[in-house]
Design a protein around this motif. Structure first.
Motif, PDB file in Angstrom:
ATOM      1  N   ALA A  55       0.818  -1.215   0.000  1.00  0.00           N
ATOM      2  CA  ALA A  55       0.000   0.000   0.000  1.00  0.00           C
ATOM      3  C   ALA A  55       0.853   1.268   0.000  1.00  0.00           C
ATOM      4  N   VAL A  56       2.086   1.186   0.510  1.00  0.00           N
ATOM      5  CA  VAL A  56       2.941   2.379   0.607  1.00  0.00           C
ATOM      6  C   VAL A  56       4.154   2.202  -0.296  1.00  0.00           C
ATOM      7  N   ALA A  57       4.251   3.059  -1.316  1.00  0.00           N
ATOM      8  CA  ALA A  57       5.342   2.908  -2.271  1.00  0.00           C
ATOM      9  C   ALA A  57       6.682   3.335  -1.686  1.00  0.00           C
ATOM     10  N   SER A  58       6.679   4.233  -0.688  1.00  0.00           N
ATOM     11  CA  SER A  58       7.939   4.747  -0.153  1.00  0.00           C
ATOM     12  C   SER A  58       8.565   3.802   0.876  1.00  0.00           C
ATOM     13  N   ALA A  59       7.932   2.674   1.162  1.00  0.00           N
ATOM     14  CA  ALA A  59       8.489   1.727   2.129  1.00  0.00           C
ATOM     15  C   ALA A  59       8.994   0.479   1.416  1.00  0.00           C
ATOM     16  N   ASP A  60       9.850  -0.302   2.107  1.00  0.00           N
ATOM     17  CA  ASP A  60      10.385  -1.517   1.503  1.00  0.00           C
ATOM     18  C   ASP A  60       9.398  -2.679   1.578  1.00  0.00           C
ATOM     19  N   GLY A  61       8.481  -2.576   2.520  1.00  0.00           N
ATOM     20  CA  GLY A  61       7.429  -3.583   2.620  1.00  0.00           C
ATOM     21  C   GLY A  61       6.251  -2.953   3.326  1.00  0.00           C
ATOM     22  N   THR A  71      -8.864  -0.603  10.796  1.00  0.00           N
ATOM     23  CA  THR A  71      -7.923  -0.546   9.676  1.00  0.00           C
ATOM     24  C   THR A  71      -6.516  -0.286  10.183  1.00  0.00           C
ATOM     25  N   MET A  72      -5.559  -1.075   9.718  1.00  0.00           N
ATOM     26  CA  MET A  72      -4.160  -0.916  10.127  1.00  0.00           C
ATOM     27  C   MET A  72      -3.282  -0.810   8.883  1.00  0.00           C
ATOM     28  N   LEU A  73      -2.370   0.137   8.921  1.00  0.00           N
ATOM     29  CA  LEU A  73      -1.409   0.277   7.836  1.00  0.00           C
ATOM     30  C   LEU A  73      -0.019   0.041   8.411  1.00  0.00           C
ATOM     31  N   ALA A  74       0.660  -0.995   7.947  1.00  0.00           N
ATOM     32  CA  ALA A  74       2.002  -1.299   8.435  1.00  0.00           C
ATOM     33  C   ALA A  74       3.008  -1.089   7.323  1.00  0.00           C
ATOM     34  N   ALA A  75       4.158  -0.504   7.662  1.00  0.00           N
ATOM     35  CA  ALA A  75       5.196  -0.311   6.653  1.00  0.00           C
ATOM     36  C   ALA A  75       6.561  -0.565   7.283  1.00  0.00           C
ATOM     37  N   ILE A  76       7.447  -1.168   6.507  1.00  0.00           N
ATOM     38  CA  ILE A  76       8.803  -1.469   6.989  1.00  0.00           C
ATOM     39  C   ILE A  76       9.792  -0.673   6.160  1.00  0.00           C
ATOM     40  N   LYS A  77      10.704  -0.011   6.851  1.00  0.00           N
ATOM     41  CA  LYS A  77      11.808   0.662   6.174  1.00  0.00           C
ATOM     42  C   LYS A  77      13.112   0.035   6.667  1.00  0.00           C
ATOM     43  N   MET A  78      14.012  -0.242   5.720  1.00  0.00           N
ATOM     44  CA  MET A  78      15.272  -0.896   6.079  1.00  0.00           C
ATOM     45  C   MET A  78      16.400   0.128   6.084  1.00  0.00           C
ATOM     46  N   LEU A 159       9.657  -1.143  11.733  1.00  0.00           N
ATOM     47  CA  LEU A 159       8.270  -1.490  11.419  1.00  0.00           C
ATOM     48  C   LEU A 159       7.360  -0.507  12.143  1.00  0.00           C
ATOM     49  N   ASP A 160       6.626   0.277  11.382  1.00  0.00           N
ATOM     50  CA  ASP A 160       5.685   1.226  11.980  1.00  0.00           C
ATOM     51  C   ASP A 160       4.276   0.836  11.569  1.00  0.00           C
ATOM     52  N   ILE A 161       3.415   0.721  12.556  1.00  0.00           N
ATOM     53  CA  ILE A 161       2.038   0.352  12.282  1.00  0.00           C
ATOM     54  C   ILE A 161       1.140   1.507  12.708  1.00  0.00           C
ATOM     55  N   ALA A 180       1.786  -9.380   7.410  1.00  0.00           N
ATOM     56  CA  ALA A 180       1.625  -9.183   5.967  1.00  0.00           C
ATOM     57  C   ALA A 180       2.734  -8.287   5.413  1.00  0.00           C
ATOM     58  N   ALA A 181       3.105  -7.244   6.188  1.00  0.00           N
ATOM     59  CA  ALA A 181       4.168  -6.347   5.726  1.00  0.00           C
ATOM     60  C   ALA A 181       5.488  -7.103   5.617  1.00  0.00           C
ATOM     61  N   PHE A 182       5.756  -8.014   6.572  1.00  0.00           N
ATOM     62  CA  PHE A 182       6.993  -8.801   6.497  1.00  0.00           C
ATOM     63  C   PHE A 182       6.968  -9.735   5.292  1.00  0.00           C
ATOM     64  N   SER A 183       5.797 -10.272   4.943  1.00  0.00           N
ATOM     65  CA  SER A 183       5.785 -11.163   3.783  1.00  0.00           C
ATOM     66  C   SER A 183       5.873 -10.364   2.480  1.00  0.00           C
TER      67      SER A 183
END
Lengths: 311, 262
Positions: A55-61, A71-78, A159-161, A180-183
């Motif tokens: 859902a978020v293009a600026s994140a790695d996952g 509703t939850m939005l999770a994003a991972i940045k490395m 990981l920010d949720i 789901a963000a990790f996968s």
């Protein structure tokens, strides 16, 4: 005593909505005695659940998870970091759960919600391993996979949720979005430059072979073992309500959260006090409900991954 | 919601090319970029806006809410109230508008703190207060909270337009919808609805917030290096785009009311 008597007398004449607001507990108990909930769900049924990856293009996952209205939005940045001397061959994961003011009328800007740090801690406990021994712990991610050069460089995964809409069962939805963000996570390609520093390389450079071999070739996806899934239930008298809404959580306050992994092992069991004490049978019922739910959630996640790969 | 924009075809609101002469001028004058046939990073023409996707009712627990996706800029705005003002507030016989804009930690390419954006909060307040009928909710407060999920450029205009849609969804009385569009000046070129990359190179920027059907401007910010004719041209561009964006927002509201409820 007086209150229940009055409500009994007036119930016949009162409009349903007014009755619901004035005597919420009686309203719910009347439904429960008929084995149904006001939103037409049977007691043990969870709300409709969807997962969308990327859902978020600026994140790695990233992933967006919805359970009913929650509703939850999770994003991972490395980011690349120097590993600690205690564990030179391991990366690190930092997990943060946010409840911005948009998610609920109870949260105001500048005053963080009380639940947010609690859920943050619970998520950290479930996702990260406790004892450092990955094979036997609940740890979903092998920290050694996050290592780039032992002692020199490793991945730091942030990981920010964000809770976008709070309508009960926040932890369940947060954990689902995190898993789901990790996968969905696609680790960026990095390479060593001439000064021996780790630099990121773009996809074209990798394909064009214009630079040295990337450090982490073939290690762009994490192996997720034993993904955990959660189900929160309300205990009220003899009833067990799966996947409560915010209204149900505010009226009947005894919550039980069970986390199982896909193989059915118990990862976490959380019952923070409450007015009702749980008998062994109730605990077993909660775990049985969670076991069913894990199968549902696993299918939803697998479908979401398949959907993404089609696109 | 996010990533599910395919269900409704996104609509653009690009202004009609005002004067063809001006387009010719742009080509004759030497742009600052080496390549004369400079194209924008996302392949749009200079006066072409990003596709706009708008949807009301994104957050169920709010009185009104809206989600906006303009290219990579993704914003959610929730409106709460009218509800009791803070205890510390003085008595007021007109309503109060409380605005807050914050960013997620993953909104931009470098991980941020995800904190409140004070400047945007006050700009959002100033842009909206002229349009909201504050006397219609005396002694109470309406809270407008915005969260930028992903920042892709022109963040503030998107937040403002999305906020006015959320206010309309909440049934707060307004004189008109508030729409906002910005233009960046890059050398001799005017590019409308700039993305982050273009904003970082810009020589000047102009943002107009207007009530299109009343043809009134609630906010105008101008920064950087501008010549008077350029300002005039940029304003015409913005106002035209505002008008078209207003139509898109109106049709979004109409769809929401005509659609059968769940």
């Amino acid at each position: 005593m007086g209150v229940t008597d009055v409500s009994g007398d007036m119930a016949g004449e009162m409009e349903v909505d007014a009755f619901r607001r004035l005597f919420p507990l009686r309203f719910y108990e009347r439904h429960l005695s008929e084995s149904i909930r006001p939103d037409a769900r049977p007691l043990g049924k969870s709300r409709d659940t969807t997962v969308a990856l990327g859902a978020v293009a600026s994140a790695d996952g990233s992933a967006l998870a919805k359970i009913g209205h929650t509703t939850m939005l999770a994003a991972i940045k490395m980011e690349v970091m120097t590993p600690t001397s205690d564990s030179p061959d391991e990366g690190c994961i930092a997990i943060d759960f946010h409840m911005p003011a948009i998610c609920s009328p109870l949260v105001r800007p500048g005053r963080p919600a009380e639940e947010a740090p609690v859920i943050s801690k619970q998520l950290t406990d479930v996702i990260l391993s406790f004892d450092g021994c990955w094979l036997f712990s609940s740890g979903m991610v092998n920290m050694k996979e996050l290592c780039l050069i032992p002692g020199k460089a490793a991945w730091m995964a942030y990981l920010d949720i964000y809770c976008l809409d709070a309508d009960g069962a926040l932890f369940d939805a947060a954990l689902l979005s995190a898993v789901a963000a990790f996968s969905h996570l696609h680790i960026p390609a990095v390479s060593l430059n001439d000064e021996g520093r780790v630099v990121s390389v773009s996809e074209e450079q990798v394909e064009g072979n214009s630079i040295k071999e990337p450090l982490n070739k073939g290690k762009r996806k994490l192996t997720l073992s034993s993904t955990p899934f959660a189900l929160t239930c309300i205990l009220h008298k003899k009833y067990i309500l799966a996947d409560p809404t915010a209204e149900e959580e505010s009226i009947m306050e005894t919550l039980v959260t069970v986390v199982l992994d896909v193989t059915g092992r118990l990862v976490s069991f959380y019952k923070p006090g409450g007015a009702f004490l749980a008998y062994t049978s109730a605990v077993q019922d909660c775990i049985a409900l969670t076991r069913q739910r894990v199968k549902e959630l696993q299918k939803i996640l697998i479908d979401a991954i398949a959907d993404m790969e089609l696109d | 919601m996010a990533g599910k924009s395919s269900s409704i075809a996104p609509t653009t609101y690009s202004p009609s090319p005002t004067l063809k002469v001006k387009k010719k001028q742009q080509q004759q004058q030497q742009p600052i970029f080496k390549d004369v046939d400079w194209v924008r990073p996302d392949g749009r023409s200079f006066q072409h806006c990003r596709p706009a996707f708008l949807r009301t009712g994104a957050v169920n627990s709010a009185s009104g809410s809206a989600y906006a996706e303009f290219g990579n800029t993704k914003v959610i705005v929730s409106v709460f109230g009218p509800r009791e003002s803070k205890k510390a507030m003085m008595f007021s016989d007109i309503g109060r508008l409380n605005c807050n804009v914050s960013y997620t930690t993953f909104a931009s390419s470098i991980r941020g703190q995800g904190s409140e954006h004070k400047e945007f909060s006050s700009m959002l307040h100033k842009a909206l207060e002229g349009a909201v009928m504050l006397e219609s909710f005396p002694k109470t407060t309406v809270d407008v909270f915005a969260l930028v999920l992903e920042s892709g450029g022109s963040d503030l205009p998107v937040v403002i337009s999305c906020a006015s849609l959320a206010l309309a969804d909440a049934g707060i009385m307004m004189f008109d919808l508030v729409t906002s569009v910005s233009v960046s000046c890059l050398g001799t070129n005017l590019v409308i609805d700039p993305i982050t990359e273009e904003e970082s190179y810009q020589d000047g920027s102009l943002m107009i917030t207007s009530m299109p059907s009343r043809n009134e401007v609630t906010q105008l910010t101008l920064s950087g290096d501008w010549s008077t004719p350029k300002i005039h041209e940029a304003m015409q561009l913005c106002l035209d785009a505002c008008l078209k964006l207003g139509e898109i927002m109106r049709s979004c509201l109409r769809e929401a009311t005509s659609a059968p409820h769940e």
